[in-house]
Structures are given as structure tokens and as C-alpha cells.
Design a protein around this motif. Structure first.
Motif, PDB file in Angstrom:
ATOM      1  N   TYR A  39      51.440  96.443  31.611  1.00 57.84           N
ATOM      2  CA  TYR A  39      52.731  95.785  31.761  1.00 57.84           C
ATOM      3  C   TYR A  39      53.271  96.179  33.125  1.00 57.84           C
ATOM      4  O   TYR A  39      53.528  97.353  33.389  1.00 57.84           O
ATOM      5  N   ALA A  88      55.871  96.564  36.003  1.00 59.95           N
ATOM      6  CA  ALA A  88      57.323  96.747  36.065  1.00 59.95           C
ATOM      7  C   ALA A  88      57.731  97.328  37.411  1.00 59.95           C
ATOM      8  O   ALA A  88      56.929  97.931  38.114  1.00 59.95           O
ATOM      9  N   LEU A 115      54.412  90.812  32.412  1.00 58.51           N
ATOM     10  CA  LEU A 115      55.614  91.253  33.104  1.00 58.51           C
ATOM     11  C   LEU A 115      56.761  90.342  32.712  1.00 58.51           C
ATOM     12  O   LEU A 115      56.557  89.294  32.092  1.00 58.51           O
TER      13      LEU A 115
END
Length: 104
Positions: free
Chosen positions: A41, A43, A78
Motif C-alpha cells: 500500500y 502512502a 493507494l
């Protein structure tokens, strides 16, 4: 070497920073959650406003996707409210604010 998808990991997230010539941090990116095998993910992709427009975000995302520790990650996701076009250049598909990249 491809890692086994079932292999658990507790490794911390990877953070990449780049500095401007004045040593003021101008950009950063990291996979917030990843098993370094299948899922990441993305970030905190940050390019300070005064540094935008010079391809820094593109280079930073490319460097992360190409990083040797992340080469086996096949599913990236994302959330963004305003940078869809940046991530679409790398193959991410948009679903509202959520974006996903599947690579094999």
C-alpha cells in the motif's frame, strides 16, 4: 528470487527520501503496509509545492516500483484525491480515490 507468498514478515515499511540541494527535504515516499512479496500500500508521496513540476514525483514512484526489495510485489494500492494522472502513468487503475496496480 521470488519469495513464497505464505512467508510472513514483520519488516518495517521502507521509506525513501530525496533532498534538494539546500538539504531541505523535498519529497518522500514509502509503502506503508507491505509483505515484500505480494502486496504493498503506497502512502505519503510528498513533493513540496515549490518543488512540483520537475518530475520529482514520477522519479520517486518509479524508483520505489523498481526497488529490488519491491520487485516481487504484484499488487499495489493507494488512495489519492488529486494525483490520479501521476499514478495512471505507471499502470494504476482508478476506482474513485482508490487506485490499484496489478503486475505479474
Amino acid at each position: 528470487m521470488r519469495r513464497e507468498p505464505t512467508r510472513p514478515t514483520a519488516a518495517p515499511s521502507t521509506t525513501r527520501f530525496a533532498s534538494a540541494p539546500t538539504s531541505t527535504a523535498s519529497r518522500s515516499v514509502r509503502p506503508r503496509i507491505t509483505d515484500y512479496t505480494v502486496f504493498a500500500y503506497l502512502a505519503d508521496v510528498i513533493v513540496w509545492p515549490e518543488r512540483r513540476g520537475h518530475g520529482l514525483g514520477k522519479r520517486l514512484v518509479q524508483a520505489l516500483l523498481d526497488h529490488p526489495d519491491m520487485k516481487t510485489v504484484s499488487h499495489w494500492s493507494l488512495t489519492t484525491s488529486d494525483a490520479h494522472s501521476l499514478y495512471q502513468k505507471f499502470g494504476f487503475r482508478a476506482e474513485g480515490r482508490y487506485m490499484r496496480l496489478d503486475r505479474s
